[in-house]
Write an enzyme that holds these catalytic residues in place. Structure first.
Site, mmCIF file in Angstrom:
data_model
loop_
_atom_site.group_PDB
_atom_site.id
_atom_site.type_symbol
_atom_site.label_atom_id
_atom_site.label_comp_id
_atom_site.label_asym_id
_atom_site.label_seq_id
_atom_site.Cartn_x
_atom_site.Cartn_y
_atom_site.Cartn_z
ATOM 1 N N ASP A 273 1.518 -0.802 -0.174
ATOM 2 C CA ASP A 273 0.175 0.198 0.118
ATOM 3 C C ASP A 273 0.751 1.502 0.122
ATOM 4 O O ASP A 273 2.442 1.186 -0.540
ATOM 5 C CB ASP A 273 -0.517 0.285 1.080
ATOM 6 C CG ASP A 273 -0.639 -0.570 2.785
ATOM 7 O OD1 ASP A 273 0.429 0.744 2.448
ATOM 8 O OD2 ASP A 273 -0.926 0.243 3.880
ATOM 9 N N CYS B 81 3.302 -2.955 3.816
ATOM 10 C CA CYS B 81 2.351 -1.804 4.527
ATOM 11 C C CYS B 81 3.235 -1.093 5.650
ATOM 12 O O CYS B 81 4.589 -1.684 5.522
ATOM 13 C CB CYS B 81 1.070 -2.065 4.482
ATOM 14 S SG CYS B 81 0.394 -3.579 6.592
ATOM 15 N N THR C 162 3.102 -1.210 9.256
ATOM 16 C CA THR C 162 3.617 -2.538 10.142
ATOM 17 C C THR C 162 3.368 -3.682 9.528
ATOM 18 O O THR C 162 4.098 -4.502 10.729
ATOM 19 C CB THR C 162 1.936 -1.793 10.842
ATOM 20 O OG1 THR C 162 1.341 -2.704 11.118
ATOM 21 C CG2 THR C 162 2.421 -0.615 11.704
ATOM 22 N N HIS D 61 8.631 -24.562 10.208
ATOM 23 C CA HIS D 61 7.033 -25.014 10.521
ATOM 24 C C HIS D 61 5.963 -24.764 10.011
ATOM 25 O O HIS D 61 5.113 -25.422 10.797
ATOM 26 C CB HIS D 61 7.117 -23.878 12.099
ATOM 27 C CG HIS D 61 8.311 -25.155 13.025
ATOM 28 N ND1 HIS D 61 8.559 -24.552 14.509
ATOM 29 C CD2 HIS D 61 9.656 -25.032 12.865
ATOM 30 C CE1 HIS D 61 9.172 -25.197 14.124
ATOM 31 N NE2 HIS D 61 10.480 -25.654 13.969
ATOM 32 N N HIS E 224 4.728 -30.987 12.534
ATOM 33 C CA HIS E 224 4.331 -29.973 11.225
ATOM 34 C C HIS E 224 3.035 -29.764 10.227
ATOM 35 O O HIS E 224 2.242 -28.913 10.334
ATOM 36 C CB HIS E 224 4.919 -29.064 10.963
ATOM 37 C CG HIS E 224 6.210 -28.688 11.613
ATOM 38 N ND1 HIS E 224 6.421 -27.476 12.945
ATOM 39 C CD2 HIS E 224 7.464 -29.195 12.027
ATOM 40 C CE1 HIS E 224 7.080 -27.407 13.322
ATOM 41 N NE2 HIS E 224 7.909 -28.046 12.481
#
Length: 152
Positions: free
Chosen positions: A8, A65, A67, A98, A134
């Site tokens: 973004d 973005c 964060t 994992h 996993h």
């Protein structure tokens, strides 16, 4: 490997730095935007990247973005996507080994270009462990997705 990347307005600068880095490493990149600081909505860039991953048009996706939080939330609404928000090398490696993540989210306001490049390199080069525990956990996540598709 072919990788779709989207950002973004708060992540496009980092996107524009990591694309040439990834190309130098030999990856083919599909850039879905954005390309400027004009305010846009992160789901509008997360969705096309995730759709390409799910359809098999690309092997992996990268979302950026401010964060990484919004992008990771939007990405994980797409069935078949396992997106991890990563800001350190340990998590980049662990989420591939994992969780067999197929999309990576990062925050431009949280990490710089050097760390982002290191994270991408580790994330792209780390294989899924194929560990039985996993695989079982991923199958439980897939079952949750299937349940949501039946009862939206």
């Amino acid at each position: 490997m072919k990788i779709a990347i989207g950002a973004d307005h708060a992540g496009y600068r980092l996107k524009d730095v990591v694309i040439p880095f990834l190309q130098e490493l030999g990856y083919e990149i599909v850039d879905v935007g954005s390309h400027c600081a004009d305010s846009v909505d992160y789901p509008d860039y997360a969705v096309p990247v995730c759709d390409m991953v799910v359809k098999g048009e690309v092997e992996r996706g990268v979302l950026i973005c401010g964060t990484g939080i919004g992008m990771s939330i939007a990405a994980n609404k797409t069935p078949g996507i396992r997106c991890a928000l990563v800001h350190d090398l340990f998590s980049a490696k662990a989420t591939r080994e994992h969780n067999d993540t197929n999309v990576l989210a990062m925050g431009e306001r949280v990490i710089g270009p050097g760390v982002a490049q290191e994270i991408l390199k580790v994330w792209l080069e780390t294989p899924f462990s194929q560990g039985e525990r996993h695989i079982g956990r991923i199958n439980k996540v897939k079952a949750l997705e299937a349940k949501q598709e039946l009862h939206p």
